[in-house]
Design an enzyme around this catalytic site. Structure first.
Site, PDB file in Angstrom:
ATOM      1  N   ASP A   1      -4.317 -12.957  -8.798  1.00 59.14           N
ATOM      2  CA  ASP A   1      -3.537 -13.073  -7.567  1.00 59.14           C
ATOM      3  C   ASP A   1      -4.056 -14.289  -6.794  1.00 59.14           C
ATOM      4  O   ASP A   1      -5.103 -14.863  -7.123  1.00 59.14           O
ATOM      5  CB  ASP A   1      -3.716 -11.786  -6.750  1.00 59.14           C
ATOM      6  CG  ASP A   1      -2.669 -11.609  -5.672  1.00 59.14           C
ATOM      7  OD1 ASP A   1      -1.756 -12.443  -5.575  1.00 59.14           O
ATOM      8  OD2 ASP A   1      -2.782 -10.619  -4.916  1.00 59.14           O
TER       9      ASP A   1
ATOM     10  N   GLU B   1      -2.391 -19.782  -6.021  1.00 54.00           N
ATOM     11  CA  GLU B   1      -1.523 -20.939  -5.747  1.00 54.00           C
ATOM     12  C   GLU B   1      -2.276 -22.276  -5.621  1.00 54.00           C
ATOM     13  O   GLU B   1      -1.670 -23.289  -5.998  1.00 54.00           O
ATOM     14  CB  GLU B   1      -0.714 -20.681  -4.466  1.00 54.00           C
ATOM     15  CG  GLU B   1       0.309 -19.594  -4.592  1.00 54.00           C
ATOM     16  CD  GLU B   1      -0.290 -18.194  -4.636  1.00 54.00           C
ATOM     17  OE1 GLU B   1       0.312 -17.329  -5.297  1.00 54.00           O
ATOM     18  OE2 GLU B   1      -1.352 -17.971  -4.028  1.00 54.00           O
TER      19      GLU B   1
ATOM     20  N   ASP C   1       5.187 -10.826  -2.856  1.00 48.89           N
ATOM     21  CA  ASP C   1       5.127  -9.849  -1.776  1.00 48.89           C
ATOM     22  C   ASP C   1       6.505  -9.550  -1.189  1.00 48.89           C
ATOM     23  O   ASP C   1       6.836  -9.956  -0.079  1.00 48.89           O
ATOM     24  CB  ASP C   1       4.186 -10.350  -0.676  1.00 48.89           C
ATOM     25  CG  ASP C   1       2.769 -10.501  -1.180  1.00 48.89           C
ATOM     26  OD1 ASP C   1       2.482 -10.044  -2.294  1.00 48.89           O
ATOM     27  OD2 ASP C   1       1.939 -11.083  -0.463  1.00 48.89           O
TER      28      ASP C   1
END
Length: 908
Positions: free
Chosen positions: A484, A487, A565
């Protein structure tokens, strides 16, 4: 995932740096007008300044080279145009002489295609340009100004710089007269030093004769991309810049966690695709009208490395793209089952209770997930010993019922000298550097954090070594990983990410490779599980399962992603369909959306409908935020539990078909979920349809995406027969649309005539418990009374299939005979696996009515024996579907899966 809670007293400052907890705040992210390189290029006609020098044009067997001059700047570019035998041409434009501009490393793409070139023939040449042909593709290169027109089989497909929007900013020394933003730019208190100055590019790509373009994920918007020259929010270009976005908006052009700079255009008779191999921040405008779709792509840095896929059909375009970016890694079978996740399952007792809850409610599942709270103070690859004192025993207990576990591992490393990951990486110099050359210090869940420079092969190799069971204490071979925040997410950085003037391996600025950070982290982690697997099973290994949030072209070779999300809203349920369809069209089919929505508390109806749709997601996981109410599938009352149980069991029944589709994705790059136009390319009324979709080529799914809906209008693509998948009832011939009643018990699903779909009907607790089960074949006949399909089987876990240890069968029904034969595929090792399982039922849909009924004459190809069994009416499924007198069922034929056989249907 973004999490809107405090991080403790020691992180009070961090709470001030986080976005608000209630909703997405658009003002915290840049738009084109607030971004120097985009604002100075968007809709600015500079393309007339670029001309080909005629005397420089040189044509070899497969390659044209030329000098491209920027008249205004008196600078030269090197243009190279190459034809490739795999169905594409490549346009490469770089500065001449080279100044070392960044190019995406070769390991992002696959190898081999570079040497498979196709001959280019010169058709004509003049003072104004040159006309070339390669196969069915014609290339018209105009000199003044520079233009390139591509046509396929005589049909215009693509035009480059036809609107004079092309631009290429050369490297230059800094001058006092340079406009603001060229060498330094500030955003919300963060200053980007831009040491190399302006180096943006604008690509002007027009698709003549097209009305629809698709692709450039990731964003929550329609399948057919909307024009960006309209009203808000679509007055803003689409953005490709991997960002940690909190509770994103649906129907919005804003870019999210991943970037794939691929676009497909489709019209009747032609599909064309483009891929710009560039990892920098990018904006894409779409303008529709005048019988064409015009696009402008503006990237901050790098080079023009444009692939144009000219295969003429959707499947051919994706197959060609897969030759460049790779196909989907064949997943382990368990990973296609249902995954149960929450931030966070609290402790070992909670894990045991949730695992037991599935069994006590007779709901199958395969994987239980642990979020960040399982760690020791957000130190990844560790355990909170007070909550998880015996993690290995916990995993072994879950595995004893055929299941797996997943733990989260994020890219930020807590700056703590007593933490072995931090100290080892610091000593080895493995971290991303700031612009001054020191280790970058950012903020994320642990507080002060360093970030592994995973763009370095050496760092990725070191990182992979951390996942062996001797290094990752408390882990077992049953444990898999979730990446997770990759980015990368940096809470105190500009736009919640890393500063663009940070430095990576090879002294590369972060601006150049920002969109690659996620895939490289994903790669390193997956390599770690491969390394662990090679230690457990040296001969066959263990296929990795690593879920990633950030992605780029090529991520499909590594593992799955999810759409981040989302929220417990009907609108987010609805937009998940075009989001996943778009990912499949851009080469990343192994994807899913959080079932139920990550944020918020879904009611029973929304949960029910989400599960009924989610069983068709390639990646099928329920997930929820820490502050939401518990929502395991049995917590909404017995009626809802029964509906969710039925839906999840439906997923497991369909796994043989889904796994077979993944094999096709693995060998040829085809998507799992497909928009209707992909399967019915001549039907123009389907080009914008993004709610109904196909699962492979065989099943039509119509989700229910609004509350209190009891009828839906179903559009049936023409030219095919359709059968209700619940009852077997045929849709009346030539029905184009039909209003269909729906209940809370299910959503409309249809078999396409001409298909053979393999299933496993017996309810089990997990995929492992299914392995010895027999199969059912659903044979749905087309108007000619024919059908075909496939079944792919391997050990479901290892790389032995690459050595031919798999079984792949073709099923065909024609002239009243159903046959099973070995599937042979060019370029794929011959399958040699045999399995002891059989086919216990064959369900025929579409046999003509017969007063006498039917019987099946079964010929075993292995033994040569024959026997006869009478067909019976219904039921279509062993589960809960009602009987249908229009389905004819062959029961207990005991057909061997591994061998040839024939079933002839005759009048009784």
């Amino acid at each position: 995932m973004r999490r809107a809670i405090g991080l403790g007293v020691g992180l009070a400052l961090l709470g001030l740096l986080l976005p608000g907890s209630l909703a997405f705040k658009e003002n915290e992210f840049k738009k084109c007008a607030q971004t120097s390189f985009c604002s100075r290029n968007r809709n600015v006609q500079q393309g007339a300044n670029f001309e080909i020098v005629p005397a420089s044009v040189t044509l070899n067997t497969a390659t044209l080279t030329a000098t491209l001059m920027n008249k205004q700047a008196s600078k030269h570019l090197q243009l190279t145009l190459t034809a490739h035998a795999d169905g594409f041409v490549r346009l490469l434009i770089d500065e001449s002489p080279s100044v070392g501009r960044y190019q995406v490393p070769s390991d992002i793409l696959v190898s081999g295609w570079e040497t498979r070139k196709a001959a280019i023939k010169e058709q004509s040449r003049s003072a104004n340009g040159i006309v070339l042909t390669t196969g069915d593709t014609k290339l018209e290169l105009g000199y003044a100004p520079f233009t390139l027109a591509v046509s396929v089989k005589g049909v215009p497909a693509l035009q480059v710089n036809s609107r004079n929007l092309f631009n290429f900013e050369h490297r230059r020394p800094k001058q006092d007269s340079d406009p603001a933003g060229y060498w330094e730019e500030t955003w919300m208190g963060h200053t980007d030093s831009k040491p190399k100055g302006p180096e943006a590019m604008s690509l002007d790509l027009v698709f003549p004769g097209f009305a629809h373009v698709y692709g450039i994920p990731e964003r929550a918007t329609s399948l057919s991309l909307q024009a960006t020259n309209g009203n808000a929010p679509y007055g803003e270009p689409y953005r490709l810049y991997n960002l940690d976005v909190f509770e994103y908006l649906e129907d919005h052009p804003f870019g999210l966690y991943g970037s794939i700079p691929v676009m497909l255009a489709h019209k009747k008779g032609l599909t064309v695709g483009v891929y710009w191999n560039n990892a920098a921040e990018m904006f894409v405008d779409v303008v529709k009208g005048r019988g064409e779709v015009g696009t402008q792509w503006v990237a901050e840095s790098g080079v023009v490395d444009l692939f144009v896929f000219t295969g003429a059909t959707g499947p051919a375009v994706l197959a060609a793209y897969a030759k460049v970016a790779g196909t989907t890694a064949l997943p382990q079978l368990f990973s296609l089952g249902y995954h149960q996740c929450r931030w966070n399952y609290k402790d070992e007792a909670d894990v045991k209770a949730v695992d037991g809850g599935f069994d006590s409610h007779e709901i199958p599942y395969d994987v239980l997930w642990l979020d960040i709270e399982h760690t020791n103070g957000k130190r990844y690859l560790t355990w909170d010993s007070s909550l998880f004192p015996n993690p290995a025993a916990m995993q072994e207990d879950v595995a004893s019922r055929g299941r797996k576990m997943v733990t989260i591992v994020d890219p930020h490393v807590k700056r703590d000298s007593s933490y072995y990951i931090f100290s080892e990486a610091e000593s080895a110099g493995h971290y991303v550097k700031n612009k001054h050359g020191s280790d970058f210090d950012g903020w994320c869940w642990p507080g002060q954090s360093s970030y592994l420079d995973v763009t370095s092969p050496v760092v990725r190799e070191w990182w992979a070594q951390q996942f062996t069971t001797d290094k990752y204490q408390g882990s077992t071979r049953h444990l898999y990983i979730w990446n997770d925040m990759n980015e990368p997410s940096v809470f105190n950085g500009p736009e919640i990410t890393m500063q663009k003037d940070n430095l990576h391996y090879g002294n590369v600025e972060h601006r150049d490779n920002h969109n690659l950070f996620g895939i490289y982290y994903h790669m390193g982690t997956a390599d770690g599980l491969k390394l662990r697997g090679s230690q457990v099973d040296p001969e066959n290994g263990d296929r990795p399962f690593v879920l990633s949030r950030a992605f780029f072209s090529g991520t499909q070779r590594v593992g799955p992603i999810w759409t981040g999300d989302n929220a417990a809203q009907w609108s987010h349920l609805k937009v998940s369909v075009p989001m996943l369809l778009t990912l499949g069209l851009t080469g990343l089919p192994y994807s899913g959306a959080d079932v139920g929505g990550f944020f918020g508390n879904p009611d029973a109806e929304l949960m029910t409908r989400w599960y009924q749709l989610g069983i068709y997601y390639p990646f099928f996981r329920g997930h929820a935020h820490l502050e939401t109410q518990r929502r395991e599938p049995w917590l909404f009352g017995p009626d809802v539990t029964a509906r969710i149980r039925s839906a999840i069991r439906g997923r497991y029944a369909l796994l043989p078909h889904i796994y077979t589709l993944f094999r096709a994705a693995n060998t040829s790059g085809q998507p799992i979920l497909r928009p209707l136009w992909f399967e019915f390319p001549e039907q123009e009324d389907l080009y914008a349809e993004d709610q109904e979709f196909m699962v492979g080529s065989s099943m039509l799914v119509v989700p229910v995406t609004a509350p209190s809906i009891f009828t839906v209008d179903v559009t049936f693509p023409q030219g095919a027969r359709w059968y209700d998948a619940a009852t077997g009832a045929p849709v009346p011939p030539k029905t184009k649309t039909q209003r269909v009643e729906v209940s809370l018990n299910g959503i409309p699903v249809y078999y396409r005539g001409g298909s053979v779909v393999p299933r496993r009907e017996r309810p089990r607790r997990s995929t492992a418990a299914q392995l010895a089960d027999p199969y059912t074949l659903v044979v749905a006949l087309d108007d000619k009374g024919e059908a075909e399909g496939q079944l792919y089987v391997d050990d479901g876990r290892s790389f032995a299939f690459q050595r031919g240890l798999y079984l792949h069968r073709d099923f065909k029904f024609a002239a009243n005979k159903l046959t099973s034969s070995k599937h042979v595929e060019a370029g794929v090792p011959d399958g040699t696996l045999t399995v002891p399982t059989t086919i216990e039922r064959v369900v025929f849909l579409g046999l003509p009515p017969s007063k006498k009924g039917y019987k099946a004459v079964i010929s075993d190809g292995a033994s040569g024996s024959k026997h006869t069994i009478a067909l019976e009416a219904g039921p279509l499924s062993l589960a809960t579907a009602p009987e249908s007198t229009q389905a004819q069922v062959l029961r207990k034929p005991d057909l061997p899966v591994s061998h040839d056989w024939t079933v002839e249907i005759v009048q009784a």
